[in-house]
Design a protein around this motif. Structure first.
Motif, PDB file in Angstrom:
ATOM      1  N   VAL A  23       0.840  -1.201   0.000  1.00 60.50           N
ATOM      2  CA  VAL A  23       0.000   0.000   0.000  1.00 60.50           C
ATOM      3  C   VAL A  23       0.876   1.253   0.000  1.00 60.50           C
ATOM      4  O   VAL A  23       0.593   2.228  -0.715  1.00 60.50           O
ATOM      5  CB  VAL A  23      -0.953  -0.013   1.210  1.00 60.50           C
ATOM      6  N   GLU A  24       1.958   1.256   0.789  1.00 58.64           N
ATOM      7  CA  GLU A  24       2.832   2.421   0.846  1.00 58.64           C
ATOM      8  C   GLU A  24       3.509   2.651  -0.506  1.00 58.64           C
ATOM      9  O   GLU A  24       3.645   3.807  -0.960  1.00 58.64           O
ATOM     10  CB  GLU A  24       3.865   2.219   1.950  1.00 58.64           C
ATOM     11  N   VAL A  25       3.974   1.567  -1.152  1.00 61.63           N
ATOM     12  CA  VAL A  25       4.608   1.709  -2.463  1.00 61.63           C
ATOM     13  C   VAL A  25       3.603   2.227  -3.488  1.00 61.63           C
ATOM     14  O   VAL A  25       3.914   3.118  -4.289  1.00 61.63           O
ATOM     15  CB  VAL A  25       5.199   0.359  -2.920  1.00 61.63           C
ATOM     16  N   ARG A  26       2.400   1.713  -3.456  1.00 59.21           N
ATOM     17  CA  ARG A  26       1.395   2.138  -4.422  1.00 59.21           C
ATOM     18  C   ARG A  26       1.024   3.606  -4.217  1.00 59.21           C
ATOM     19  O   ARG A  26       0.743   4.322  -5.182  1.00 59.21           O
ATOM     20  CB  ARG A  26       0.159   1.247  -4.313  1.00 59.21           C
ATOM     21  N   ARG A  27       1.004   4.055  -2.991  1.00 60.13           N
ATOM     22  CA  ARG A  27       0.706   5.466  -2.735  1.00 60.13           C
ATOM     23  C   ARG A  27       1.773   6.365  -3.365  1.00 60.13           C
ATOM     24  O   ARG A  27       1.458   7.419  -3.924  1.00 60.13           O
ATOM     25  CB  ARG A  27       0.620   5.721  -1.230  1.00 60.13           C
ATOM     26  N   LEU A  28       3.062   5.950  -3.272  1.00 58.92           N
ATOM     27  CA  LEU A  28       4.123   6.728  -3.912  1.00 58.92           C
ATOM     28  C   LEU A  28       3.933   6.763  -5.424  1.00 58.92           C
ATOM     29  O   LEU A  28       4.119   7.805  -6.071  1.00 58.92           O
ATOM     30  CB  LEU A  28       5.490   6.129  -3.566  1.00 58.92           C
ATOM     31  N   LYS A  29       3.569   5.618  -5.983  1.00 57.30           N
ATOM     32  CA  LYS A  29       3.375   5.540  -7.434  1.00 57.30           C
ATOM     33  C   LYS A  29       2.190   6.410  -7.876  1.00 57.30           C
ATOM     34  O   LYS A  29       2.277   7.187  -8.832  1.00 57.30           O
ATOM     35  CB  LYS A  29       3.172   4.090  -7.838  1.00 57.30           C
ATOM     36  N   VAL A  30       1.075   6.295  -7.167  1.00 53.30           N
ATOM     37  CA  VAL A  30      -0.117   7.068  -7.529  1.00 53.30           C
ATOM     38  C   VAL A  30       0.120   8.555  -7.321  1.00 53.30           C
ATOM     39  O   VAL A  30      -0.306   9.392  -8.129  1.00 53.30           O
ATOM     40  CB  VAL A  30      -1.336   6.579  -6.720  1.00 53.30           C
ATOM     41  N   ASP A  31       0.830   8.920  -6.235  1.00 51.76           N
ATOM     42  CA  ASP A  31       1.100  10.328  -5.983  1.00 51.76           C
ATOM     43  C   ASP A  31       1.972  10.914  -7.083  1.00 51.76           C
ATOM     44  O   ASP A  31       1.810  12.075  -7.481  1.00 51.76           O
ATOM     45  CB  ASP A  31       1.779  10.494  -4.629  1.00 51.76           C
ATOM     46  N   ASN A  32       2.908  10.121  -7.620  1.00 47.01           N
ATOM     47  CA  ASN A  32       3.732  10.573  -8.738  1.00 47.01           C
ATOM     48  C   ASN A  32       2.878  10.823  -9.974  1.00 47.01           C
ATOM     49  O   ASN A  32       3.073  11.807 -10.696  1.00 47.01           O
ATOM     50  CB  ASN A  32       4.816   9.537  -9.030  1.00 47.01           C
ATOM     51  N   GLN A  33       1.917   9.932 -10.224  1.00 50.45           N
ATOM     52  CA  GLN A  33       1.027  10.105 -11.367  1.00 50.45           C
ATOM     53  C   GLN A  33       0.144  11.333 -11.199  1.00 50.45           C
ATOM     54  O   GLN A  33      -0.070  12.099 -12.143  1.00 50.45           O
ATOM     55  CB  GLN A  33       0.173   8.855 -11.559  1.00 50.45           C
ATOM     56  N   LEU A  34      -0.375  11.536  -9.991  1.00 50.99           N
ATOM     57  CA  LEU A  34      -1.218  12.698  -9.736  1.00 50.99           C
ATOM     58  C   LEU A  34      -0.416  13.989  -9.818  1.00 50.99           C
ATOM     59  O   LEU A  34      -0.932  15.030 -10.241  1.00 50.99           O
ATOM     60  CB  LEU A  34      -1.887  12.573  -8.363  1.00 50.99           C
ATOM     61  N   ASP A  35       0.867  13.924  -9.412  1.00 50.14           N
ATOM     62  CA  ASP A  35       1.707  15.113  -9.456  1.00 50.14           C
ATOM     63  C   ASP A  35       1.917  15.580 -10.895  1.00 50.14           C
ATOM     64  O   ASP A  35       1.983  16.779 -11.165  1.00 50.14           O
ATOM     65  CB  ASP A  35       3.051  14.821  -8.795  1.00 50.14           C
ATOM     66  N   SER A  36       1.995  14.633 -11.838  1.00 48.49           N
ATOM     67  CA  SER A  36       2.145  15.013 -13.243  1.00 48.49           C
ATOM     68  C   SER A  36       0.895  15.682 -13.778  1.00 48.49           C
ATOM     69  O   SER A  36       0.934  16.345 -14.811  1.00 48.49           O
ATOM     70  CB  SER A  36       2.466  13.772 -14.090  1.00 48.49           C
ATOM     71  N   LEU A  37      -0.220  15.512 -13.090  1.00 49.27           N
ATOM     72  CA  LEU A  37      -1.472  16.176 -13.472  1.00 49.27           C
ATOM     73  C   LEU A  37      -1.716  17.441 -12.658  1.00 49.27           C
ATOM     74  O   LEU A  37      -2.780  18.045 -12.755  1.00 49.27           O
ATOM     75  CB  LEU A  37      -2.655  15.218 -13.291  1.00 49.27           C
ATOM     76  N   GLY A  38      -0.735  17.807 -11.839  1.00 45.77           N
ATOM     77  CA  GLY A  38      -0.895  18.998 -11.010  1.00 45.77           C
ATOM     78  C   GLY A  38      -1.713  18.765  -9.766  1.00 45.77           C
ATOM     79  O   GLY A  38      -2.215  19.724  -9.170  1.00 45.77           O
ATOM     80  N   ARG A  39      -1.840  17.516  -9.342  1.00 49.71           N
ATOM     81  CA  ARG A  39      -2.644  17.213  -8.156  1.00 49.71           C
ATOM     82  C   ARG A  39      -1.830  16.417  -7.132  1.00 49.71           C
ATOM     83  O   ARG A  39      -2.344  15.541  -6.444  1.00 49.71           O
ATOM     84  CB  ARG A  39      -3.891  16.418  -8.543  1.00 49.71           C
TER      85      ARG A  39
END
Length: 531
Positions: A240-256
């Motif tokens: 879960v912690e690894v996936r949160r880092l991955k998803v947060d990186n994806q959201l960051d590329s969208l400005g979120r």
């Protein structure tokens, strides 16, 4: 008696030409060329007065048109900034030429015989008409020239769009929002991807557990490790912690970026129990406050009701109602019908064959066959009814099953497949369109649920004394009755609701479902009631 030969226009024109040639010191070729040149010059001057869209750029020549154009970073010139023809001059010229042409025609027609006999007058008319025709042909030729320009304009427009600078604060145009699109996810939940049950790919590092969470998240972003494999490769909590880092990186590329910062994910939830059972691609959980309403006296017993909700006053108002009912007679409930439903949709080659399936199911001895095959798939479920409905070539078989204390959707779905196989032995041409044909009806407002019921259909009554209504509910009996009739009954009827003749039963049902781990989407049919 002699007859004179009639004089024609052609003969008169020949006479005019002959008279021109007979003039002393006159070269006919030069005269004709002068007339034509004067007409063309006049047309050219009229057409180009006030500037033309075909004019060359300032300081340019004809050769510059053939040279390749370079894309500059200068601000593009809008159509409003380009030199425009003086349309008022063209309009006035049109009026003058048209009026002169029509006037000459009318004058000639008024005394055509005389003018035909007079070579000088006929020459004047011909000159006027020639000039007018040249002007008309030249003026209407503008449309063809403009069409040629329009054909080449889109490409130039594209270059202008490429050169268009970003809007400034003084610009009236709003800034264009840049939308970033991500490609579809390459991984899939375990429940829908059979390949996820295979052993990990050899390309996955053998020491993946020794890598940091950031390094593993980078591997997932590079698609070297599948998202849905994290729970199998790592501890479910670390996944879960690894996936949160991955998803947060994806959201960051969208400005979120940082959108998951406030979402709880620590060890308060046992992710091992979630894996393969409740949720996929887990990044955290939502804590919902759980309140306890009651006690309420129900069938002579004291019952407490857990309610999970974020709506303030819901538990408090429910608790006040429980108190008023308990202070009165208590509530008494009875189960009228108990049966969960599933309605497979099958299709036949013709409507006639569909009707044959309908009639076959309706026979009691055939229902017994379906009951036997259905109940062979479960130790608890009992098939109570099979009601077919025909719609053209389709047959919807609404199966009602007793599931005990369980909701029983998996149970009845498995039994429904067995029923379809039994029907296929009798009707080989039958084909299954959908295991759920929406006549169940599952999680959707439907009149059939309101009339026939789905799950447990109950009736409950309670008597609350007038004094309790006044002291606990802070109102009066007539006020409650009036509000119930005008709101719950008449108001709901005016809205055309299906099963919604109540104040807010869905609120209570959903809160109980969330607190007890039931599917909250089932509140659609579970909250059907009338008060």
């Amino acid at each position: 008696m002699t007859f004179s030969e009639p004089t024609t226009i052609g003969m008169r024109i020949d006479a005019v030409i002959a008279s021109l040639e007979s003039l002393p010191h006159t070269n006919p070729e030069i005269l004709y060329a002068s007339l034509i040149g004067a007409s063309l010059m006049f047309s050219f001057l009229v057409l180009n007065s006030g500037g033309s869209s075909m004019a060359l750029p300032d300081g340019g020549d004809a050769d510059s048109l053939n040279k390749p154009k370079k894309i500059s970073n200068a601000k593009p010139v809008s159509s409003s900034d380009e030199p425009q023809p003086k349309w008022h001059i063209l309009r006035l010229t049109n009026y003058v030429v048209t009026f002169g042409f029509l006037l000459s025609v009318l004058k000639f027609a008024s005394n055509a015989t005389t003018y035909l006999d007079d070579s000088t007058s006929l020459l004047q008319f011909l000159i006027i008409w020639s000039i007018s025709m040249c002007y008309f042909f030249g003026f209407f030729g503008i449309s063809f020239i403009e069409l040629d320009e329009l054909e080449s304009e889109p490409q130039n427009h594209q270059h202008q769009m490429l050169r268009k600078p970003m809007p400034t604060k003084e610009s009236a145009e709003p800034p264009v929002k840049v939308v970033k699109m991500h490609p579809p996810a390459s991984s899939a939940p375990v429940c829908t991807d059979p390949t996820s049950f295979k052993k990990p790919s050899p390309s996955i590092p053998a020491n993946i557990k020794e890598l940091s969470n950031g390094e593993i998240a980078s591997l997932v972003l590079q698609d070297k490790v599948k998202d849905h494999q994290l729970e199998k490769l790592l501890d479910p909590h670390r996944a879960v912690e690894v996936r949160r880092l991955k998803v947060d990186n994806q959201l960051d590329s969208l400005g979120r970026g940082g959108a998951l910062a406030e979402l709880p994910h620590k060890h308060d939830l046992d992710y091992k129990r979630v894996l393969g059972a409740n949720c996929e691609i887990v990044v955290g959980y939502i804590p919902i406050p759980v309140g306890m309403a009651g006690p309420i006296t129900l069938n002579g017993e004291s019952v407490y009701i857990p309610m999970a909700t974020t709506e303030g006053c819901l538990v408090a108002s429910t608790n006040r109602g429980c108190k008023a009912i308990t202070q009165g007679s208590g509530a008494v409930s009875s189960i009228l019908r108990d049966g969960i439903t599933r309605a497979p949709c099958v299709r036949l080659p013709s409507a006639k064959e569909a009707s044959e399936v309908f009639l076959w199911i309706e026979r009691p001895e055939n229902f017994q066959k379906l009951k036997e095959v259905f109940e062979s798939t479960t130790s608890f479920g009992k098939l109570l009814e099979a009601r077919p409905t025909v719609a053209g070539k389709n047959v919807y078989i609404r199966l009602r099953c007793f599931a005990g204390d369980a909701m029983g959707m998996n149970m009845i779905s498995k039994g429904s497949l067995a029923v379809i196989e039994c029907l296929r032995q009798v009707f080989p041409n039958i084909s299954l369109v959908a295991l759920s044909g929406n006549m169940c009806t599952d999680k959707k407002a439907a009149a059939i649920n309101w009339i026939e019921g789905r799950g447990k259909s109950v009736v409950i009554e309670a008597t609350i004394p007038k004094g309790v209504v006044r002291s606990t509910l802070k109102t009066s009996v007539p006020a409650i009755v009036e509000a119930n009739v005008n709101k719950n009954l008449i108001g709901s009827a005016m809205a055309g609701v299906v099963g919604g003749f109540n104040a807010h039963a869905s609120n209570n049902v959903t809160a109980v479902f969330l607190a007890t781990g039931q599917d909250p989407a089932q509140n659609v049919e579970s909250a059907n009631c009338i008060t």
